[in-house]
Design an enzyme around this catalytic site. Structure first.
Site, PDB file in Angstrom:
ATOM      1  N   ARG A 104      20.226  -3.641  -5.695  1.00  0.00           N
ATOM      2  CA  ARG A 104      19.094  -3.982  -6.576  1.00  0.00           C
ATOM      3  C   ARG A 104      19.376  -5.371  -7.129  1.00  0.00           C
ATOM      4  O   ARG A 104      20.361  -5.565  -7.857  1.00  0.00           O
ATOM      5  CB  ARG A 104      18.965  -2.957  -7.702  1.00  0.00           C
ATOM      6  CG  ARG A 104      18.053  -3.452  -8.814  1.00  0.00           C
ATOM      7  CD  ARG A 104      17.625  -2.372  -9.755  1.00  0.00           C
ATOM      8  NE  ARG A 104      16.669  -1.487  -9.110  1.00  0.00           N
ATOM      9  CZ  ARG A 104      15.902  -0.620  -9.767  1.00  0.00           C
ATOM     10  NH1 ARG A 104      15.991  -0.527 -11.070  1.00  0.00           N
ATOM     11  NH2 ARG A 104      15.057   0.146  -9.117  1.00  0.00           N
ATOM     12  N   HIS A 131       9.986  -3.427  -3.320  1.00  0.00           N
ATOM     13  CA  HIS A 131      10.654  -2.178  -3.719  1.00  0.00           C
ATOM     14  C   HIS A 131      10.313  -1.087  -2.688  1.00  0.00           C
ATOM     15  O   HIS A 131       9.624  -0.117  -2.997  1.00  0.00           O
ATOM     16  CB  HIS A 131      10.175  -1.771  -5.118  1.00  0.00           C
ATOM     17  CG  HIS A 131      11.034  -0.743  -5.793  1.00  0.00           C
ATOM     18  ND1 HIS A 131      12.194  -0.233  -5.232  1.00  0.00           N
ATOM     19  CD2 HIS A 131      10.894  -0.104  -6.994  1.00  0.00           C
ATOM     20  CE1 HIS A 131      12.724   0.661  -6.058  1.00  0.00           C
ATOM     21  NE2 HIS A 131      11.963   0.751  -7.126  1.00  0.00           N
ATOM     22  N   GLN A 134      10.734   2.835  -3.284  1.00  0.00           N
ATOM     23  CA  GLN A 134       9.720   3.420  -4.173  1.00  0.00           C
ATOM     24  C   GLN A 134       8.520   3.898  -3.355  1.00  0.00           C
ATOM     25  O   GLN A 134       8.019   5.009  -3.539  1.00  0.00           O
ATOM     26  CB  GLN A 134       9.278   2.369  -5.205  1.00  0.00           C
ATOM     27  CG  GLN A 134       8.227   2.878  -6.158  1.00  0.00           C
ATOM     28  CD  GLN A 134       8.737   4.013  -7.031  1.00  0.00           C
ATOM     29  OE1 GLN A 134       9.798   3.895  -7.636  1.00  0.00           O
ATOM     30  NE2 GLN A 134       8.010   5.115  -7.089  1.00  0.00           N
ATOM     31  N   ASP A 221       2.006  -0.030 -12.793  1.00  0.00           N
ATOM     32  CA  ASP A 221       3.416  -0.334 -13.072  1.00  0.00           C
ATOM     33  C   ASP A 221       3.429  -1.198 -14.330  1.00  0.00           C
ATOM     34  O   ASP A 221       2.374  -1.688 -14.778  1.00  0.00           O
ATOM     35  CB  ASP A 221       4.019  -1.076 -11.857  1.00  0.00           C
ATOM     36  CG  ASP A 221       5.516  -1.330 -11.988  1.00  0.00           C
ATOM     37  OD1 ASP A 221       6.165  -0.767 -12.899  1.00  0.00           O
ATOM     38  OD2 ASP A 221       6.052  -2.114 -11.174  1.00  0.00           O
ATOM     39  N   CYS A 261       5.575   4.159 -10.906  1.00  0.00           N
ATOM     40  CA  CYS A 261       6.955   4.233 -10.398  1.00  0.00           C
ATOM     41  C   CYS A 261       7.952   4.554 -11.499  1.00  0.00           C
ATOM     42  O   CYS A 261       9.064   4.980 -11.209  1.00  0.00           O
ATOM     43  CB  CYS A 261       7.311   2.924  -9.713  1.00  0.00           C
ATOM     44  SG  CYS A 261       7.069   1.481 -10.751  1.00  0.00           S
ATOM     45  N   ARG A 289      11.693  10.357  -4.853  1.00  0.00           N
ATOM     46  CA  ARG A 289      12.611   9.253  -4.531  1.00  0.00           C
ATOM     47  C   ARG A 289      13.867   9.833  -3.873  1.00  0.00           C
ATOM     48  O   ARG A 289      14.386   9.271  -2.912  1.00  0.00           O
ATOM     49  CB  ARG A 289      13.014   8.501  -5.814  1.00  0.00           C
ATOM     50  CG  ARG A 289      11.920   7.673  -6.462  1.00  0.00           C
ATOM     51  CD  ARG A 289      11.566   6.459  -5.650  1.00  0.00           C
ATOM     52  NE  ARG A 289      12.719   5.591  -5.407  1.00  0.00           N
ATOM     53  CZ  ARG A 289      13.203   4.686  -6.261  1.00  0.00           C
ATOM     54  NH1 ARG A 289      12.607   4.501  -7.418  1.00  0.00           N
ATOM     55  NH2 ARG A 289      14.248   3.936  -5.946  1.00  0.00           N
TER      56      ARG A 289
HETATM   57  N1   CP Z   1      11.184   3.430 -10.180  1.00  0.00           N
HETATM   58  C1   CP Z   1      12.446   2.954 -10.253  1.00  0.00           C
HETATM   59  O1   CP Z   1      12.939   2.254  -9.357  1.00  0.00           O
HETATM   60  O2   CP Z   1      13.124   3.337 -11.368  1.00  0.00           O
HETATM   61  P1   CP Z   1      14.514   2.740 -11.873  1.00  0.00           P
HETATM   62  O3   CP Z   1      14.271   1.304 -12.229  1.00  0.00           O
HETATM   63  O4   CP Z   1      14.900   3.575 -13.037  1.00  0.00           O
HETATM   64  O5   CP Z   1      15.508   2.839 -10.751  1.00  0.00           O
HETATM   65  N1  NVA Z   2       8.082  -3.794 -11.308  1.00  0.00           N
HETATM   66  C1  NVA Z   2       9.144  -3.117 -11.995  1.00  0.00           C
HETATM   67  C2  NVA Z   2       9.556  -1.898 -11.239  1.00  0.00           C
HETATM   68  C3  NVA Z   2      10.628  -1.072 -11.875  1.00  0.00           C
HETATM   69  C4  NVA Z   2      11.028   0.095 -11.046  1.00  0.00           C
HETATM   70  C5  NVA Z   2      10.313  -4.070 -12.180  1.00  0.00           C
HETATM   71  O1  NVA Z   2      10.629  -4.811 -11.244  1.00  0.00           O
HETATM   72  O2  NVA Z   2      10.890  -4.093 -13.261  1.00  0.00           O
END
Ligand code: CP
Ligand code: NVA
Length: 302
Positions: A104, A131, A134, A221, A261, A289
């Protein structure tokens, strides 16, 4: 699965998506039936995080355990990606110990570079651009609720961000039409949008009420993604009209489902009433997930 990595859906075909979804459904059924797996016994997934996470971290770690393998959490402070040594060296070293890397990251080029230099599978657990994991959980959830994907319409309400970009990479390949309602200046990535338009039915509107007409799925989101915290005040103003609430929900198909998400900011992009209401699929989505990512792990790392 002929792929080494899951960095984006760029090279993923419709058949690849269905292979992943069918595997996820099977793993979910088997988990519920109490069937244990050892297919990843002795295998280790390194999980690199430059940003916080609840779902991604826990679902990958639990997924590895359930498949008989092991996962190592590397927090933002552990390896200091981008500061302590090059991404290339990290990729090479982790390839000598582990059988897969999930990352990440902020810049999407970091996960691309990891994939380029690693000998083991690299999975994108969210970048500023995409992502994909997701969306696999989302597709599984929609399929379970609607018993099909082709011919459905999804309305994206809010920021044209990483989750939205991944939806645009996936939706057209599965016959899902996407209507994005975002404020001007917050459209999805232009290259991804252009490609999505070539492959399927995609429209950009600036009015949520128009986007949700005849829609099967309403999706939103956060207004401010991780890394954009400095813009939070400005974004609160710009996105004020881009909220999924009871009033907007009434304009969609009567059996429409609501997705997010997570994490959610109630009374910003969604009301708690809707997120916890009868049309919400949000917590099934969070659960999925796990099942979807187990399919990714099984198909890429076995
Ligand atoms: N939706 C998602 O990726 O959640 P987190 O940021 O908690 O991993
Ligand atoms: N768009 C959000 C998604 C979190 C899962 C972010 O990048 O923070």
């Amino acid at each position: 699965m002929r792929h080494k990595d899951l960095v984006s859906f760029q090279d993923y075909s419709t058949e690849d998506f269905w292979e992943l979804l069918e595997t996820a459904l099977q793993l979910k059924r088997e988990l519920r039936a109490g069937i244990a797996h050892t297919m990843l016994a002795g295998r280790t997934l390194a999980m690199i995080f430059q940003k916080p996470s609840l779902r991604t971290r826990v679902s990958f770690e639990v997924g590895m355990t359930q498949l008989g393998g092991h996962a190592i959490y590397l927090s933002p402070d552990d390896i200091k990606l981008g500061q302590r040594e090059t991404t290339e060296d990290i990729a090479q070293v982790l390839s000598r110990y582990c059988n897969g890397i999930m990352a990440r990251v902020f810049g999407h080029e970091i996960v691309e570079e990891l994939a380029q230099y690693s000998e083991v599978s690299v999975i994108n657990g969210l970048s500023d651009l995409l992502h994909p994991c997701q969306i696999l959980g989302d597709l599984l959830t929609i399929y379970e609720k609607k018993r099909k994907l082709e011919g459905l319409k999804l309305a994206w309400i809010g920021d044209g961000n990483n989750v939205c970009n991944s939806w645009l990479e996936a939706g057209p390949k599965l016959g899902i039409a996407i209507s994005v309602a975002c404020p001007a200046g917050h459209e999805p990535n232009s290259k991804i949008l252009e490609q999505a338009r070539r492959l399927g039915t995609v429209e950009i509107v600036h009015d949520p009420k128009i986007a949700v007409k005849e829609t099967d799925v309403l999706y939103t989101d956060v207004w401010t993604s991780m890394g954009q915290e400095k813009e939070v005040q400005e974004r609160r103003k710009r996105f004020r009209d881009f909220q999924i609430n009871q009033e907007l929900l009434k304009l969609a198909k009567p059996n429409a489902i609501v997705m997010h998400c997570l994490p959610a900011h109630y009374d910003e992009e969604i009301t708690k009433e809707v997120a916890h209401g009868p049309q919400s699929a949000i917590f099934d989505e969070a659960e999925n997930r796990l099942h979807a990512q187990k399919a990714v792990l099984a198909l890429l790392m076995r």
